[in-house]
Design a protein around this motif. Structure first.
Motif, PDB file in Angstrom:
ATOM      1  N   TYR A 101       0.823  -1.221   0.000  1.00 38.94           N
ATOM      2  CA  TYR A 101       0.000   0.000   0.000  1.00 38.94           C
ATOM      3  C   TYR A 101       0.850   1.260   0.000  1.00 38.94           C
ATOM      4  CZ  TYR A 101      -3.163   3.648   1.666  1.00 38.94           C
ATOM      5  OH  TYR A 101      -3.879   4.819   1.796  1.00 38.94           O
ATOM      6  N   THR A 102       0.443   2.238  -0.805  1.00 42.66           N
ATOM      7  CA  THR A 102       1.145   3.521  -0.860  1.00 42.66           C
ATOM      8  C   THR A 102       0.524   4.492   0.141  1.00 42.66           C
ATOM      9  OG1 THR A 102      -0.258   4.305  -2.686  1.00 42.66           O
ATOM     10  CG2 THR A 102       1.788   3.199  -3.277  1.00 42.66           C
ATOM     11  N   SER A 103       1.179   4.646   1.281  1.00 44.83           N
ATOM     12  CA  SER A 103       0.724   5.535   2.344  1.00 44.83           C
ATOM     13  C   SER A 103       1.521   6.836   2.278  1.00 44.83           C
ATOM     14  CB  SER A 103       0.879   4.834   3.700  1.00 44.83           C
ATOM     15  OG  SER A 103       0.317   5.585   4.753  1.00 44.83           O
ATOM     16  N   VAL A 104       1.657   7.506   3.414  1.00 47.43           N
ATOM     17  CA  VAL A 104       2.333   8.804   3.471  1.00 47.43           C
ATOM     18  C   VAL A 104       3.224   8.841   4.707  1.00 47.43           C
ATOM     19  CG1 VAL A 104       0.552   9.967   4.832  1.00 47.43           C
ATOM     20  CG2 VAL A 104       1.932  11.309   3.232  1.00 47.43           C
ATOM     21  N   THR A 105       4.214   9.704   4.700  1.00 44.97           N
ATOM     22  CA  THR A 105       5.125   9.861   5.836  1.00 44.97           C
ATOM     23  C   THR A 105       4.352  10.014   7.143  1.00 44.97           C
ATOM     24  OG1 THR A 105       6.767  10.926   4.425  1.00 44.97           O
ATOM     25  CG2 THR A 105       6.982  11.272   6.796  1.00 44.97           C
ATOM     26  N   ASP A 106       4.749   9.241   8.153  1.00 38.97           N
ATOM     27  CA  ASP A 106       4.119   9.259   9.476  1.00 38.97           C
ATOM     28  C   ASP A 106       2.655   8.852   9.399  1.00 38.97           C
ATOM     29  OD1 ASP A 106       4.404   9.449  12.202  1.00 38.97           O
ATOM     30  OD2 ASP A 106       4.089  11.606  12.309  1.00 38.97           O
ATOM     31  N   GLU A 166       9.638  26.626   8.939  1.00 35.95           N
ATOM     32  CA  GLU A 166      10.974  26.047   8.828  1.00 35.95           C
ATOM     33  C   GLU A 166      10.932  24.529   8.943  1.00 35.95           C
ATOM     34  OE1 GLU A 166      13.685  27.836   7.945  1.00 35.95           O
ATOM     35  OE2 GLU A 166      12.137  29.379   7.686  1.00 35.95           O
ATOM     36  N   GLY A 167       9.755  23.938   8.765  1.00 41.04           N
ATOM     37  CA  GLY A 167       9.641  22.487   8.807  1.00 41.04           C
ATOM     38  C   GLY A 167      10.379  21.839   7.644  1.00 41.04           C
ATOM     39  N   LYS A 168      10.976  20.701   7.903  1.00 41.39           N
ATOM     40  CA  LYS A 168      11.782  20.001   6.901  1.00 41.39           C
ATOM     41  C   LYS A 168      11.004  18.825   6.306  1.00 41.39           C
ATOM     42  CE  LYS A 168      16.078  21.875   7.639  1.00 41.39           C
ATOM     43  NZ  LYS A 168      17.132  22.195   6.652  1.00 41.39           N
ATOM     44  N   GLY A 258      -6.785  20.261   2.227  1.00 41.27           N
ATOM     45  CA  GLY A 258      -5.702  19.302   2.139  1.00 41.27           C
ATOM     46  C   GLY A 258      -4.348  19.981   2.061  1.00 41.27           C
ATOM     47  N   MET A 259      -4.256  21.070   1.270  1.00 37.98           N
ATOM     48  CA  MET A 259      -2.985  21.755   1.106  1.00 37.98           C
ATOM     49  C   MET A 259      -2.575  22.518   2.361  1.00 37.98           C
ATOM     50  SD  MET A 259      -2.054  20.863  -1.863  1.00 37.98           S
ATOM     51  CE  MET A 259      -0.653  21.946  -2.052  1.00 37.98           C
ATOM     52  N   VAL A 260      -3.539  23.165   2.995  1.00 36.01           N
ATOM     53  CA  VAL A 260      -3.227  23.961   4.183  1.00 36.01           C
ATOM     54  C   VAL A 260      -2.789  23.057   5.336  1.00 36.01           C
ATOM     55  CG1 VAL A 260      -4.147  25.536   5.928  1.00 36.01           C
ATOM     56  CG2 VAL A 260      -4.719  25.874   3.506  1.00 36.01           C
ATOM     57  N   THR A 261      -3.512  21.963   5.559  1.00 36.85           N
ATOM     58  CA  THR A 261      -3.146  21.074   6.668  1.00 36.85           C
ATOM     59  C   THR A 261      -1.878  20.293   6.356  1.00 36.85           C
ATOM     60  OG1 THR A 261      -4.642  19.319   5.870  1.00 36.85           O
ATOM     61  CG2 THR A 261      -5.516  20.876   7.502  1.00 36.85           C
ATOM     62  N   PHE A 262      -1.582  20.078   5.064  1.00 37.53           N
ATOM     63  CA  PHE A 262      -0.307  19.472   4.685  1.00 37.53           C
ATOM     64  C   PHE A 262       0.835  20.408   5.073  1.00 37.53           C
ATOM     65  CE2 PHE A 262       3.019  17.930   1.861  1.00 37.53           C
ATOM     66  CZ  PHE A 262       2.809  16.559   1.843  1.00 37.53           C
ATOM     67  N   GLY A 263       0.662  21.694   4.780  1.00 40.76           N
ATOM     68  CA  GLY A 263       1.665  22.676   5.175  1.00 40.76           C
ATOM     69  C   GLY A 263       1.828  22.747   6.685  1.00 40.76           C
ATOM     70  N   GLN A 264       0.713  22.676   7.395  1.00 39.36           N
ATOM     71  CA  GLN A 264       0.757  22.662   8.859  1.00 39.36           C
ATOM     72  C   GLN A 264       1.564  21.469   9.359  1.00 39.36           C
ATOM     73  OE1 GLN A 264      -3.084  22.143  10.695  1.00 39.36           O
ATOM     74  NE2 GLN A 264      -2.218  21.855  12.742  1.00 39.36           N
ATOM     75  N   GLY A 269       6.592  19.400  11.950  1.00 43.15           N
ATOM     76  CA  GLY A 269       7.603  18.350  12.019  1.00 43.15           C
ATOM     77  C   GLY A 269       7.158  16.950  11.667  1.00 43.15           C
ATOM     78  N   TYR A 270       5.932  16.775  11.217  1.00 43.95           N
ATOM     79  CA  TYR A 270       5.432  15.427  10.936  1.00 43.95           C
ATOM     80  C   TYR A 270       6.071  14.813   9.687  1.00 43.95           C
ATOM     81  CZ  TYR A 270       1.869  16.120  14.510  1.00 43.95           C
ATOM     82  OH  TYR A 270       1.217  16.335  15.708  1.00 43.95           O
ATOM     83  N   PHE A 271       6.660  15.640   8.820  1.00 46.30           N
ATOM     84  CA  PHE A 271       7.318  15.122   7.621  1.00 46.30           C
ATOM     85  C   PHE A 271       8.838  15.149   7.740  1.00 46.30           C
ATOM     86  CE2 PHE A 271       3.128  15.859   5.894  1.00 46.30           C
ATOM     87  CZ  PHE A 271       2.981  14.792   4.998  1.00 46.30           C
ATOM     88  N   ASP A 272       9.340  15.439   8.913  1.00 49.45           N
ATOM     89  CA  ASP A 272      10.784  15.520   9.122  1.00 49.45           C
ATOM     90  C   ASP A 272      11.339  14.107   9.335  1.00 49.45           C
ATOM     91  OD1 ASP A 272      13.355  16.281   9.550  1.00 49.45           O
ATOM     92  OD2 ASP A 272      12.949  17.566  11.274  1.00 49.45           O
ATOM     93  N   VAL A 273      11.275  13.311   8.269  1.00 47.97           N
ATOM     94  CA  VAL A 273      11.705  11.910   8.298  1.00 47.97           C
ATOM     95  C   VAL A 273      12.590  11.667   7.088  1.00 47.97           C
ATOM     96  CG1 VAL A 273      10.943   9.505   8.139  1.00 47.97           C
ATOM     97  CG2 VAL A 273       9.592  11.151   9.468  1.00 47.97           C
ATOM     98  N   ILE A 274      13.727  11.037   7.300  1.00 47.22           N
ATOM     99  CA  ILE A 274      14.596  10.659   6.196  1.00 47.22           C
ATOM    100  C   ILE A 274      15.122   9.258   6.473  1.00 47.22           C
ATOM    101  CG2 ILE A 274      16.702  11.642   7.203  1.00 47.22           C
ATOM    102  CD1 ILE A 274      17.398  12.599   4.322  1.00 47.22           C
ATOM    103  N   SER A 275      15.234   8.449   5.420  1.00 49.15           N
ATOM    104  CA  SER A 275      15.696   7.080   5.607  1.00 49.15           C
ATOM    105  C   SER A 275      16.493   6.637   4.386  1.00 49.15           C
ATOM    106  CB  SER A 275      14.503   6.133   5.819  1.00 49.15           C
ATOM    107  OG  SER A 275      13.960   5.725   4.576  1.00 49.15           O
TER     108      SER A 275
END
Length: 302
Positions: A101-106, A166-168, A258-264, A269-275
């Motif tokens: 399944y194609t989900s999303v970060t976090d 400044e979220g990454k 969807g766009m505004v809450t994605f930016g939020q 920091g919910y997308f600050d994930v790297i692997s």
């Protein structure tokens, strides 16, 4: 040889995945609501079948004979848990053993503020409760979307309102997401695993725009706004706020919520994930944001 079902095979992700699987000599069942759009895959040997996740009738038959399912997230925010649930139920009845399944970060975080993530969270729970083997691919934001839908209009206007602060985020190429999915489908040992599918570098949105500005030789002024300011911006260009208000006549084909809450979510920091999952699974390093920009730079405003 396992028979692999690819949902949404007329979309960019699904078509690319089905095409790669066929290139590898895999046995592919390609599903779409518009099966007539899959003629090229049929010519290459795919078993093309019509399937509509809004209607459970016929879904079990559409998946008959399949061993694995690539379940690509559908597009209608708020309706996806029902649609995905129909697909998971049909797959189980049809004898499918493993769903990717194609989900999303976090995507497993119930507190994630992005409204689209709520759908992914619900789907992840459905998969875990299904009794089937699953692999969850938590894909980051596509670099291609940044290179086109964000950079091009920002270069044209010279400015970009932004609520990401400044979220990454480690933007990832769709190519790498597809390659990861294909590798999981065609190799063993990925059952009941969750992977973070990210690019090799983390950026703030202003940093990503600064890179595009440098490459294009044109300035982009980032205007930092709060969430309500972003809603006002999207209101000004004709976007509806809620996904349920979208119609075929809506000038902007997505809802601002969807766009505004994605930016939020990025800001918080919910997308600050790297692997390194892309490289570990595919054997290849993921594409950089710069390389994706170079691919699309010819279409940027002169």
């Amino acid at each position: 040889m396992a028979k692999i079902i690819v949902s949404g095979a007329s979309g960019q992700f699904g078509h690319a995945a089905a095409s790669q699987l066929l290139d590898m000599g895999e046995d592919v069942i390609a599903l779409s609501r518009s099966a007539d759009k899959l003629a090229d895959l049929a010519e290459r040997g795919a078993d093309v079948r019509a399937a509509d996740f809004d209607s459970p009738d016929g879904l079990e038959e559409a998946m008959a004979g399949g061993d694995k399912l690539l379940l690509i997230s559908t597009t209608l925010v708020g309706q996806r848990p029902r649609q995905h649930g129909n697909a998971i139920d049909a797959a189980k009845k049809a004898g499918v053993k493993h769903i990717v399944y194609t989900s999303v970060t976090d995507g497993g975080n119930p507190d994630h503020p992005a409204v689209e993530q709520h759908d992914h969270y619900a789907t992840e729970q459905l998969l875990k409760d299904s009794g089937l083997d699953y692999t969850i691919l938590r894909n980051s934001q596509y670099s291609e979307a940044i290179a086109t839908a964000m950079v091009a209009p920002s270069l044209a206007s010279g400015e970009k309102p932004d609520n990401c602060g400044e979220g990454k985020i480690a933007f990832v190429s769709r190519d790498d997401c597809v390659a990861t999915a294909v590798a999981v489908l065609t190799n063993e040992g990925h059952e009941n695993k969750i992977y973070n599918v990210t690019g090799p570098e983390r950026f703030t949105v202003p940093e990503a725009l600064a890179l595009a500005s440098e490459m294009a030789g044109r300035s982009i002024k980032v205007i930092h706004v709060d969430d309500e300011g972003m809603y006002r911006y999207f209101d000004s260009i004709g976007a509806v706020r809620k996904a349920e208000d979208l119609t075929p006549e809506t000038p902007i084909p997505w809802a601002s919520e969807g766009m505004v809450t994605f930016g939020q979510a990025i800001r918080e920091g919910y997308f600050d994930v790297i692997s390194d999952d892309v490289e570990r699974i595919t054997g290849k390093k993921p594409r950089t944001l710069r390389s994706v920009y170079e691919q699309y730079q010819g279409a940027w405003p002169a």
